[in-house]
Design an enzyme around this catalytic site. Structure first.
Site, PDB file in Angstrom:
ATOM      1  N   GLU A 129      51.698  42.561  41.236  1.00 54.18           N
ATOM      2  CA  GLU A 129      50.680  41.565  40.901  1.00 54.18           C
ATOM      3  C   GLU A 129      50.944  40.937  39.531  1.00 54.18           C
ATOM      4  O   GLU A 129      50.706  39.734  39.322  1.00 54.18           O
ATOM      5  CB  GLU A 129      49.294  42.246  40.940  1.00 54.18           C
ATOM      6  CG  GLU A 129      48.126  41.477  40.376  1.00 54.18           C
ATOM      7  CD  GLU A 129      47.647  40.363  41.293  1.00 54.18           C
ATOM      8  OE1 GLU A 129      48.492  39.577  41.751  1.00 54.18           O
ATOM      9  OE2 GLU A 129      46.433  40.287  41.532  1.00 54.18           O
ATOM     10  N   THR A 182      45.892  29.961  37.522  1.00 54.10           N
ATOM     11  CA  THR A 182      45.147  31.095  36.963  1.00 54.10           C
ATOM     12  C   THR A 182      45.151  31.019  35.437  1.00 54.10           C
ATOM     13  O   THR A 182      44.146  31.321  34.785  1.00 54.10           O
ATOM     14  CB  THR A 182      45.760  32.432  37.431  1.00 54.10           C
ATOM     15  OG1 THR A 182      45.731  32.451  38.858  1.00 54.10           O
ATOM     16  CG2 THR A 182      44.964  33.616  36.919  1.00 54.10           C
TER      17      THR A 182
END
Lengths: 311, 311
Positions: A129, A182
């Protein structure tokens, strides 16, 4: 097992009050991945569909997570090929990279005969991730891996609490086809917040967890509030207020930004209500002229799982 | 009912991570109050023992709460006398004023034939509490009134969530005989906190609520942390670190400041562990030379209640 195909579900992180700590697993949306034992040693990604992603192990979220599992349990005396079939769009805010990471960690572990538990695989998944998000976060990898709702009580060591989903709970996710990085969603956050807002937020976190634990849908709804992050981020999502308002007016328990956005989610009691809310959200967004896709999903109670396998 | 004697229990607010939102009711410590119908109309406090408090209705916590109930439901065609027998020391940090306020609201309501529910009485109790603390807070009046653990999800309107206490949970409370004004305890707080600390705190709030709901004592223990308030307030309580350390080393699930202090609480699984922890905390504090009293208590599951009544 010499070959397996698995399902790695999408997930919604934050759920308004639970920024960075709460997530939920979705049943209707998810990637498929294939893991295959081969004679030639080493880890290789041999096929990627549905997205343009690097094949190099150390640059690919799934590759890094897979390698992290091997680093922990030791290299096997066979090679492993991975196929990645993305169904979750990158950057949609419903845990696309986390699905790759959790799926890869789980798939490798399964081929090796399950030396690690699902919870033990979270560290490897977080390493994958981190390639995508820049930091080792578990708010999407945990619900994707474990299913249901998850609460990250704390890191160091990672403490993930599984909370069973009330069985009539459904999610609606509308994904506007805009790009929202993000990094940009992180950039609007303030490093400090007022104590007053923090207290409001943790009152709601407590309410949400209590509502989930006791299947109190009205309490879940009252607790799905965000006085800290949503006010800062909602400007990044065109017509967010209209979308949220449409969801709430249609009877949704609550609505908000999914993860870092741009997807907007609603939670509903019952499939009929979810369909009604999905229609209302669609209608509201059709007027904006911005392309979108929309999903209705039950809460997934299992997390990453094998679809087919060859002994 | 023409006369009743009630028990108004002490309570612990905050419980580390749950600053201003979580509280728990104690069974072993509480005030007694007597409410009596008399012919002469009006509300009068006729006797106070155990503390030096004003007899004027509008200056007494119990008087204000009692009057607030009458303001809401209407003056009866009889008078009411109140006796207050304080057992909880004022300023100890275990909800002394809240016991007076919740007890008074409940007692008046009972004499009037229960026109309001316990939850509906919280607003009147908060008005009484405000005389003592300066603001209408429910973090002690709610657990005192309702029993068990309570979560104030939000104000406006007041939303109190009752959370059943795990049945093996016991509390230890050590009250150092020092004066610590709530105003001073409030003065050390910062108006802003880091987002990082807030996230840690609400992760723990979620963990504590999940632990209580699922009777997971280890999770309760891991969640009893406070990275926001305790670092600022612990300096106001002499030898706080030594006391907390003694509690934790003895096997308590967690320990921290009770309300605004100066009392320090510990939560334990089982009465034997609570006795062990109480002994360890006593030993640690005896060395300081500061006088103290210490209590072991089960969690009260009922809240304010009638002990005796005359029909």
């Amino acid at each position: 097992m010499t070959e397996l195909k698995l399902f790695a579900p999408a997930s919604i992180a934050n759920l308004n009050c639970g920024f960075d700590v709460i997530g939920v697993c979705l049943q209707a949306i998810g990637d498929e991945m294939i893991f295959r034992k081969v004679a030639e040693k080493g880890l290789r990604i041999t096929k990627i569909t549905g997205a343009t992603l690097p094949f190099e192990i150390d640059k690919n979220v799934a590759g890094v997570a897979a390698q992290a599992v091997l680093d922990e349990v030791g290299e096997p005396d066979f090679g492993i090929e991975i196929e990645i079939h993305k169904k979750i769009r990158a950057g949609s805010g419903i845990g696309s990279s986390s699905a790759s990471a959790s799926g890869a960690a789980f798939g490798i572990n399964a081929l090796l005969g399950y030396p690690l538990s699902k919870k033990e695989l979270l560290n490897a998944a977080m390493k994958g991730e981190a390639i995508a998000s820049g930091c080792e976060h578990a708010d999407n990898v945990a619900p994707c891996m474990l299913g249901n709702f998850t609460l990250i009580r704390g890191y160091g060591p990672l403490d993930v609490v599984e909370i069973q989903a009330p069985n009539e709970l459904f999610a609606v996710v509308l994904h506007p086809q805009i790009e929202l990085k993000t990094a940009d969603a992180r950039a609007v956050l303030e490093p400090n917040i007022s104590l007053k807002s923090a207290i409001t937020q943790w009152g709601n976190v407590g309410g949400l967890v209590a509502g989930l634990c006791t299947q109190d849908y009205a309490l879940i709804g009252r607790s799905l509030q965000d006085v800290v992050i949503e006010p800062l981020r909602k400007g990044l999502i065109p017509f967010f207020d209209e979308l949220k308002s449409a969801a709430l007016h249609s009877g949704a328990l609550g609505a908000g930004i999914s993860g870092a956005g741009p997807s907007v989610f609603a939670l509903c009691k019952g499939i009929s209500q979810a369909e009604k809310t999905a229609f209302a959200m669609s209608q509201a967004y059709l007027e904006t002229g911005i392309a979108f896709d929309i999903h209705i999903s039950a809460i997934d109670t299992e997390g990453v799982r094998i679809l087919e396998s060859i002994a």
